[in-house]
Motif scaffolding. Structure first.
Motif, PDB file in Angstrom:
ATOM      1  N   SER A 184       8.100   8.820   6.262  1.00 52.47           N
ATOM      2  CA  SER A 184       7.488   9.531   5.168  1.00 52.47           C
ATOM      3  C   SER A 184       6.878   8.709   4.315  1.00 52.47           C
ATOM      4  CB  SER A 184       8.393  10.601   4.780  1.00 52.47           C
ATOM      5  OG  SER A 184       8.956  11.342   5.451  1.00 52.47           O
ATOM      6  N   VAL A 185       5.554   8.692   4.056  1.00 51.24           N
ATOM      7  CA  VAL A 185       4.886   7.894   2.791  1.00 51.24           C
ATOM      8  C   VAL A 185       4.413   8.523   1.778  1.00 51.24           C
ATOM      9  CG1 VAL A 185       3.049   6.070   2.705  1.00 51.24           C
ATOM     10  CG2 VAL A 185       4.203   6.408   4.935  1.00 51.24           C
ATOM     11  N   ASN A 186       4.816   8.117   0.522  1.00 53.95           N
ATOM     12  CA  ASN A 186       4.250   8.613  -0.642  1.00 53.95           C
ATOM     13  C   ASN A 186       3.077   7.559  -1.322  1.00 53.95           C
ATOM     14  OD1 ASN A 186       4.366  10.842  -2.793  1.00 53.95           O
ATOM     15  ND2 ASN A 186       4.662   8.835  -4.031  1.00 53.95           N
ATOM     16  N   VAL A 187       1.821   8.150  -1.521  1.00 55.99           N
ATOM     17  CA  VAL A 187       0.766   7.110  -2.098  1.00 55.99           C
ATOM     18  C   VAL A 187       0.529   7.649  -3.714  1.00 55.99           C
ATOM     19  CG1 VAL A 187      -1.441   6.237  -1.857  1.00 55.99           C
ATOM     20  CG2 VAL A 187      -0.040   7.078   0.183  1.00 55.99           C
ATOM     21  N   SER A 188       0.544   6.643  -4.293  1.00 54.84           N
ATOM     22  CA  SER A 188       0.269   6.802  -5.818  1.00 54.84           C
ATOM     23  C   SER A 188      -0.751   5.684  -6.231  1.00 54.84           C
ATOM     24  CB  SER A 188       1.662   6.579  -6.701  1.00 54.84           C
ATOM     25  OG  SER A 188       2.105   5.519  -6.490  1.00 54.84           O
ATOM     26  N   ASN A 189      -1.185   5.843  -7.426  1.00 56.65           N
ATOM     27  CA  ASN A 189      -2.093   5.006  -8.163  1.00 56.65           C
ATOM     28  C   ASN A 189      -3.394   4.954  -7.438  1.00 56.65           C
ATOM     29  OD1 ASN A 189      -0.345   4.389 -10.289  1.00 56.65           O
ATOM     30  ND2 ASN A 189       0.403   2.482  -9.453  1.00 56.65           N
ATOM     31  N   PHE A 190      -3.916   5.919  -7.013  1.00 57.39           N
ATOM     32  CA  PHE A 190      -5.235   5.947  -6.605  1.00 57.39           C
ATOM     33  C   PHE A 190      -6.161   7.007  -7.240  1.00 57.39           C
ATOM     34  CE2 PHE A 190      -3.265   8.811  -3.626  1.00 57.39           C
ATOM     35  CZ  PHE A 190      -4.442   9.681  -3.434  1.00 57.39           C
ATOM     36  N   LEU A 191      -7.551   6.852  -7.161  1.00 59.10           N
ATOM     37  CA  LEU A 191      -8.356   7.887  -7.807  1.00 59.10           C
ATOM     38  C   LEU A 191      -8.343   9.166  -7.565  1.00 59.10           C
ATOM     39  CD1 LEU A 191     -11.574   5.746  -7.856  1.00 59.10           C
ATOM     40  CD2 LEU A 191      -9.725   5.687  -9.717  1.00 59.10           C
ATOM     41  N   ARG A 192      -7.946  10.014  -8.206  1.00 59.57           N
ATOM     42  CA  ARG A 192      -7.782  11.484  -8.272  1.00 59.57           C
ATOM     43  C   ARG A 192      -8.479  11.999  -7.335  1.00 59.57           C
ATOM     44  NH1 ARG A 192      -5.514  13.038 -14.129  1.00 59.57           N
ATOM     45  NH2 ARG A 192      -3.722  11.581 -14.327  1.00 59.57           N
ATOM     46  N   ASP A 193      -9.865  11.853  -7.387  1.00 59.04           N
ATOM     47  CA  ASP A 193     -11.064  12.539  -6.815  1.00 59.04           C
ATOM     48  C   ASP A 193     -11.481  12.173  -5.364  1.00 59.04           C
ATOM     49  OD1 ASP A 193     -12.117  10.425  -7.858  1.00 59.04           O
ATOM     50  OD2 ASP A 193     -13.764  11.333  -8.632  1.00 59.04           O
ATOM     51  N   GLN A 194     -10.582  11.215  -5.038  1.00 60.83           N
ATOM     52  CA  GLN A 194     -10.992  10.428  -3.657  1.00 60.83           C
ATOM     53  C   GLN A 194      -9.842  10.823  -2.582  1.00 60.83           C
ATOM     54  OE1 GLN A 194     -13.327   8.746  -2.710  1.00 60.83           O
ATOM     55  NE2 GLN A 194     -14.516   8.237  -4.429  1.00 60.83           N
ATOM     56  N   ASP A 195     -10.360  10.966  -1.233  1.00 58.21           N
ATOM     57  CA  ASP A 195      -9.233  11.193  -0.272  1.00 58.21           C
ATOM     58  C   ASP A 195      -8.813   9.783  -0.069  1.00 58.21           C
ATOM     59  OD1 ASP A 195      -9.917  13.861  -0.566  1.00 58.21           O
ATOM     60  OD2 ASP A 195     -11.105  13.768   1.458  1.00 58.21           O
ATOM     61  N   TYR A 196      -7.458   9.830   0.744  1.00 58.41           N
ATOM     62  CA  TYR A 196      -6.932   8.435   1.079  1.00 58.41           C
ATOM     63  C   TYR A 196      -6.397   8.612   2.614  1.00 58.41           C
ATOM     64  CZ  TYR A 196      -4.550   4.316  -0.135  1.00 58.41           C
ATOM     65  OH  TYR A 196      -4.115   2.832  -0.194  1.00 58.41           O
ATOM     66  N   TYR A 197      -6.722   7.744   3.253  1.00 62.25           N
ATOM     67  CA  TYR A 197      -6.066   7.474   4.777  1.00 62.25           C
ATOM     68  C   TYR A 197      -4.905   6.693   4.764  1.00 62.25           C
ATOM     69  CZ  TYR A 197     -10.844   9.353   6.236  1.00 62.25           C
ATOM     70  OH  TYR A 197     -12.201  10.030   6.177  1.00 62.25           O
ATOM     71  N   VAL A 198      -3.996   7.252   5.713  1.00 64.86           N
ATOM     72  CA  VAL A 198      -2.752   6.312   5.873  1.00 64.86           C
ATOM     73  C   VAL A 198      -2.550   6.425   7.412  1.00 64.86           C
ATOM     74  CG1 VAL A 198      -0.355   5.905   5.387  1.00 64.86           C
ATOM     75  CG2 VAL A 198      -1.730   7.232   3.728  1.00 64.86           C
ATOM     76  N   ARG A 199      -1.905   5.257   7.756  1.00 63.98           N
ATOM     77  CA  ARG A 199      -1.633   5.190   9.418  1.00 63.98           C
ATOM     78  C   ARG A 199      -0.672   4.123   9.398  1.00 63.98           C
ATOM     79  NH1 ARG A 199      -5.536   1.227  12.901  1.00 63.98           N
ATOM     80  NH2 ARG A 199      -5.698  -0.564  11.448  1.00 63.98           N
ATOM     81  N   LEU A 200       0.014   3.956  10.732  1.00 67.80           N
ATOM     82  CA  LEU A 200       1.091   3.139  10.999  1.00 67.80           C
ATOM     83  C   LEU A 200       0.261   2.308  12.039  1.00 67.80           C
ATOM     84  CD1 LEU A 200       4.324   5.102  11.882  1.00 67.80           C
ATOM     85  CD2 LEU A 200       3.586   3.680   9.870  1.00 67.80           C
ATOM     86  N   CYS A 201       0.384   0.933  12.145  1.00 70.97           N
ATOM     87  CA  CYS A 201      -0.314   0.062  13.010  1.00 70.97           C
ATOM     88  C   CYS A 201       0.523  -1.084  13.131  1.00 70.97           C
ATOM     89  CB  CYS A 201      -1.504  -0.493  12.537  1.00 70.97           C
ATOM     90  SG  CYS A 201      -1.459  -1.253  10.699  1.00 70.97           S
ATOM     91  N   HIS A 202       0.342  -2.026  14.322  1.00 69.88           N
ATOM     92  CA  HIS A 202       1.043  -3.277  14.767  1.00 69.88           C
ATOM     93  C   HIS A 202       0.244  -4.113  14.333  1.00 69.88           C
ATOM     94  CE1 HIS A 202       3.119  -0.639  17.829  1.00 69.88           C
ATOM     95  NE2 HIS A 202       4.159  -0.676  16.835  1.00 69.88           N
ATOM     96  N   LYS A 203       0.698  -5.044  13.574  1.00 65.23           N
ATOM     97  CA  LYS A 203      -0.074  -6.310  12.926  1.00 65.23           C
ATOM     98  C   LYS A 203      -0.144  -7.539  14.038  1.00 65.23           C
ATOM     99  CE  LYS A 203      -0.806  -8.686   8.692  1.00 65.23           C
ATOM    100  NZ  LYS A 203      -0.008  -9.179   7.318  1.00 65.23           N
ATOM    101  N   TRP A 204      -1.275  -7.428  14.729  1.00 71.05           N
ATOM    102  CA  TRP A 204      -1.424  -8.759  15.441  1.00 71.05           C
ATOM    103  C   TRP A 204      -2.593  -9.553  14.667  1.00 71.05           C
ATOM    104  CZ3 TRP A 204       1.181  -9.817  20.206  1.00 71.05           C
ATOM    105  CH2 TRP A 204       1.786  -8.965  20.904  1.00 71.05           C
ATOM    106  N   PHE A 205      -3.731 -10.019  15.417  1.00 74.08           N
ATOM    107  CA  PHE A 205      -4.772 -10.670  14.482  1.00 74.08           C
ATOM    108  C   PHE A 205      -5.298  -9.672  13.469  1.00 74.08           C
ATOM    109  CE2 PHE A 205      -4.283 -13.119  18.260  1.00 74.08           C
ATOM    110  CZ  PHE A 205      -4.067 -14.522  17.781  1.00 74.08           C
TER     111      PHE A 205
END
Length: 319
Positions: A184-205
């Protein structure tokens, strides 16, 4: 069983992650330490663009320690906006009347400059003292690549500070439900009138998809999402970015220290070729050593000439 007589020892190196917290302000402005009265006014930057030779008595380190960060200006009833928070330290000198602070967008080539002037009488009395100047009225956008300069007025050659800076926004808090395999991810401190994308990823290059991304609507009060994972790995990261073109992405890799992680599930033994192979699910630098587990004392004795360093797939022959 091959698993009972051979043990693989792994030494794993991980990465560092960075996450920025954006302070909020209600109004922007200029401030100077040492009780010095200072004021600012917009400048074109043209008249101070050409430098002069500095007086022999003026040190080249009279201007130092410029630091840049991002602040979010939020006024009730209006959308929040991002501003550069620029700090610099100047040693007062009778040859310096003030500072010029400029920002240049490396994406659009647009510039903003501000002149900072000190009260003459007070600054002369404190000649040689260090004064910290803080200015946070330059408005910027998320994902901007900014080049910031700080010069003296008059502009003396070799007396200048400059720095490149990326404007970012977003802060992650997370909780792991290992039973349901959900983060579960909670996002704060971004502009209120903008949508925000969140994903899980595997960090290679690059950070490769580890499932579908979720969208947090800027106008919604709930700023959290739940993301499913298959395995907790050191390279499993949370990545977020604003829903605007070329937005800079922020990553948090909470499992990089190996906590809860499983890396050795992919060990395979081939009885035909007598090959033991292990292929990591994450990019790790490993040191592999084979040893034979002794039934008499449960001690694992090293097999000679079996040590190997590898950043990728590891094979051990003729077990």
């Amino acid at each position: 069983m091959i698993s009972s007589i051979v043990q693989i020892l792994l030494i794993i190196l991980f990465w560092n992650s960075d996450c920025q917290i954006i302070p909020r302000i209600e109004e922007c402005g200029l401030s100077c330490s040492q009780g010095i009265h200072c004021k600012s006014k917009p400048s074109s930057g043209i008249f101070n663009s050409f430098c002069h030779d500095a007086p022999a008595t003026l040190s080249s380190t009279v201007l130092k320690s410029m630091k840049i960060s991002t602040v979010m200006k939020c006024v009730q009833g209006s959308p929040c906006s991002l501003h550069l928070n620029i700090k610099g330290t100047l040693s007062l000198d009778e040859n310096i009347r003030g500072l010029e602070i400029c920002s240049l967008s490396l994406d659009t080539q647009q510039s903003q400059c501000t002149n900072v002037r000190f009260a003459r009488k007070k600054s002369k009395m404190l000649n040689g003292k260090k004064v910290q100047v803080q200015f946070n009225c330059i408005e910027v956008n998320v994902a901007q690549h900014i080049y910031v300069t700080m010069k003296t007025v008059p502009n003396y050659c070799e007396v200048k500070l400059s720095q490149e800076y990326y404007v970012e926004a977003g802060k992650f808090d997370y909780k792991v439900d290992r039973t349901r395999k959900i983060i579960s991810v909670n996002v704060s401190n971004f502009l209120r009138d903008q949508d925000y994308y969140v994903r899980l990823c595997h960090k290679w290059f690059t950070c490769e998809d580890a499932g579908a991304f979720a969208v947090i609507k800027g106008k919604e009060s709930l700023k959290s999402v739940s993301l499913k994972y298959s395995q907790l790995l050191p390279c499993l990261c949370i990545e977020g970015w604003l829903a605007i073109p070329d937005a800079r992405r922020i990553q948090l890799c909470p499992f990089e220290n190996g906590k809860y992680c499983v890396l050795w599930d992919n060990i395979v033994y081939n009885p035909v070729t007598q090959t033991l192979a292990w292929e990591p699910a994450c990019p790790v630098l490993v040191m592999v050593n084979l040893c034979r587990l002794m039934k008499s004392n449960d001690h694992c004795e090293d097999i000679q000439n079996s040590s190997k360093n590898s950043p990728e797939k590891v094979r051990a022959m003729q077990i």
